[in-house]
Enzyme design. Structure first.
Site, PDB file in Angstrom:
ATOM      1  N   ASP A  80       0.836  -1.196   0.000  1.00  0.00           N
ATOM      2  CA  ASP A  80       0.000   0.000   0.000  1.00  0.00           C
ATOM      3  C   ASP A  80       0.881   1.261   0.000  1.00  0.00           C
ATOM      4  OD1 ASP A  80      -2.483   1.157   0.050  1.00  0.00           O
ATOM      5  OD2 ASP A  80      -2.821   0.895   2.198  1.00  0.00           O
ATOM      6  N   HIS A  81       0.427   2.288  -0.676  1.00  0.00           N
ATOM      7  CA  HIS A  81       1.068   3.616  -0.646  1.00  0.00           C
ATOM      8  C   HIS A  81       2.596   3.572  -0.632  1.00  0.00           C
ATOM      9  CE1 HIS A  81      -2.804   5.483  -0.422  1.00  0.00           C
ATOM     10  NE2 HIS A  81      -3.131   4.710   0.582  1.00  0.00           N
ATOM     11  N   ASP A 102       2.451   5.461  -5.094  1.00  0.00           N
ATOM     12  CA  ASP A 102       1.683   6.646  -4.703  1.00  0.00           C
ATOM     13  C   ASP A 102       2.476   7.927  -4.954  1.00  0.00           C
ATOM     14  OD1 ASP A 102       0.208   8.639  -3.563  1.00  0.00           O
ATOM     15  OD2 ASP A 102       0.047   7.725  -1.585  1.00  0.00           O
ATOM     16  N   GLU A 134      -2.082   6.696  -8.258  1.00  0.00           N
ATOM     17  CA  GLU A 134      -3.008   7.579  -7.513  1.00  0.00           C
ATOM     18  C   GLU A 134      -2.950   8.995  -8.036  1.00  0.00           C
ATOM     19  OE1 GLU A 134      -2.452   5.579  -3.133  1.00  0.00           O
ATOM     20  OE2 GLU A 134      -3.559   7.437  -3.434  1.00  0.00           O
ATOM     21  N   HIS A 181      -8.148   9.987   3.697  1.00  0.00           N
ATOM     22  CA  HIS A 181      -7.519   9.056   4.642  1.00  0.00           C
ATOM     23  C   HIS A 181      -7.733   9.528   6.073  1.00  0.00           C
ATOM     24  CE1 HIS A 181      -4.674   7.592   1.306  1.00  0.00           C
ATOM     25  NE2 HIS A 181      -5.353   6.538   1.709  1.00  0.00           N
ATOM     26  N   GLY A 182      -8.056   8.590   6.953  1.00  0.00           N
ATOM     27  CA  GLY A 182      -8.189   8.904   8.372  1.00  0.00           C
ATOM     28  C   GLY A 182      -9.599   9.325   8.723  1.00  0.00           C
ATOM     29  N   HIS A 215      -9.955   4.640  -1.738  1.00  0.00           N
ATOM     30  CA  HIS A 215      -9.141   4.724  -0.517  1.00  0.00           C
ATOM     31  C   HIS A 215      -9.914   5.485   0.556  1.00  0.00           C
ATOM     32  CE1 HIS A 215      -5.072   3.268  -1.701  1.00  0.00           C
ATOM     33  NE2 HIS A 215      -5.648   3.335  -2.891  1.00  0.00           N
ATOM     34  N   VAL A 238      -9.934  -0.014   3.895  1.00  0.00           N
ATOM     35  CA  VAL A 238     -10.323   0.428   5.240  1.00  0.00           C
ATOM     36  C   VAL A 238      -9.151   0.166   6.181  1.00  0.00           C
ATOM     37  CG1 VAL A 238     -11.993   0.196   7.129  1.00  0.00           C
ATOM     38  CG2 VAL A 238     -12.727  -0.235   4.769  1.00  0.00           C
TER      39      VAL A 238
HETATM   40  O1  G3H Z   1      -4.772   2.631   2.060  1.00  0.00           O
HETATM   41  C1  G3H Z   1      -5.424   2.651   3.128  1.00  0.00           C
HETATM   42  C2  G3H Z   1      -6.685   3.326   3.192  1.00  0.00           C
HETATM   43  O2  G3H Z   1      -6.993   4.083   2.104  1.00  0.00           O
HETATM   44  C3  G3H Z   1      -7.392   3.448   4.462  1.00  0.00           C
HETATM   45  O3  G3H Z   1      -8.013   4.693   4.708  1.00  0.00           O
HETATM   46  O4  G3H Z   1      -7.744   4.737   7.171  1.00  0.00           O
HETATM   47  O5  G3H Z   1      -9.405   6.204   6.039  1.00  0.00           O
HETATM   48  O6  G3H Z   1      -9.781   3.755   6.166  1.00  0.00           O
HETATM   49  P1  G3H Z   1      -8.777   4.856   6.104  1.00  0.00           P
HETATM   50 ZN    ZN Z   2      -5.109   4.544   1.045  1.00  0.00          ZN
END
Ligand code: G3H
Ligand code: ZN
Length: 288
Positions: A80-81, A102, A134, A181-182, A215, A238
């Protein structure tokens, strides 16, 4: 075993999404696997660069391989990322199924140039790895936030999405469509939810015609999730919701067993809490 590409094709045709959940320890990993196996659904697990540094790249790959070998289970591993080509190469050599390069914080042209280089490097190691790119800034942290990060809220346009996909030949696109995110503290307490621009998702999907990832899933309105998936989102990420459940579960385990020192006797509550979040998200993402 079925490939990730095949699983995504099937999900796209059925207008459902494959859930992608982050982990950085065995509690969360086993919780994700248990939830997916209970529901008999394919699942993606992912680690950001920070999560990989803590867990170990090859250790994460070994965990996924163990589940595949033992149960012949459709579980797929995503880097991821990933912000550097060097880290993408390490994940490719370790056997990851997908790598997200990313470059979303870079100027658009630079993002295109770097993503192209990353794809060349990754596919020269293993052409079967799916590469995601992205565009658009949606913040960078799966944490509880004081405020919406600067610059979040600008939507990806169908034109820039098409230009990016045509120039890079990514397999999967992650656009900015109202997601972030978050979670804000108000989202953790449930008063506020993330809302998505469904029309924009449909327009971008029509323009690019490749798989798309949503995301920043934590704290999103359920109906927006359903409509986003019907409009072209085939993977949903998530993370923060799992991290919150993990923390609450650890705290509950410690409070319930003040004299206990065996981790497995304390951490069961955390595993159950994470499993519950993953189960309910998988249920929603797979509903037709
Ligand atoms: O790549 C991970 C996510 O995009 C998670 O985002 O922490 O808002 O669920 P989130
Ligand atoms: Zn993400």
């Amino acid at each position: 075993m079925t490939s990730l590409r095949e699983v995504l094709k099937r999900a796209e045709a059925d207008q459902v999404a494959v859930g992608h959940f982050n982990f950085s320890d065995l509690v969360a990993f086993n919780a994700i696997v248990a939830a997916a196996r209970d529901k008999r659904l394919p699942v993606m697990v992912g680690l950001s660069e920070g999560e990989r540094e803590f867990t170990g790249v090859r250790q994460a790959a070994a965990l996924v391989k163990a589940v595949r070998d033992e149960y012949d289970y459709p579980i797929f591993l995503n880097a991821d990322h990933t912000h550097s080509i060097a880290n993408a190469e390490v994940a490719a050599k370790a056997g990851f199924d997908e790598i997200i390069f990313d470059g979303s914080a870079l100027p658009f042209e630079e993002n295109i140039a770097q993503t192209r280089k990353a794809i060349e490097a990754i596919k020269s190691i293993n052409p079967a790895i799916l590469v995601e790119g992205e565009i658009g800034w949606i913040g960078g942290s799966s944490s509880v936030l004081d405020k919406v990060p600067d610059g979040v809220g600008v939507l990806t346009t169908p034109d820039e999405a098409k230009q990016f996909v045509d120039a890079t030949l990514v397999d999967i696109l992650a656009p900015a469509v109202g997601n972030m995110h978050g979670m804000l503290a108000s989202m953790v307490h449930g008063g506020v939810q993330k809302r998505l621009n469904i029309a924009r998702i449909a327009e971008i999907k029509a323009a690019v015609r490749i798989f798309m990832t949503l995301h920043g899933g934590s704290g999103t309105n359920d109906d927006d999730f359903r409509r986003a998936i019907k409009s072209g989102m085939t993977i949903v990420h998530v993370n923060t919701e799992l991290r919150l459940a993990w923390r609450r579960g650890v705290e509950a385990g410690l409070a319930a067993e003040p004299n206990e020192v065996a981790p497995y006797k304390i951490l069961g509550r955390a595993l159950e809490a994470v499993k519950e979040v993953v189960s309910s998200r998988l249920e929603l993402f797979s509903s037709r």
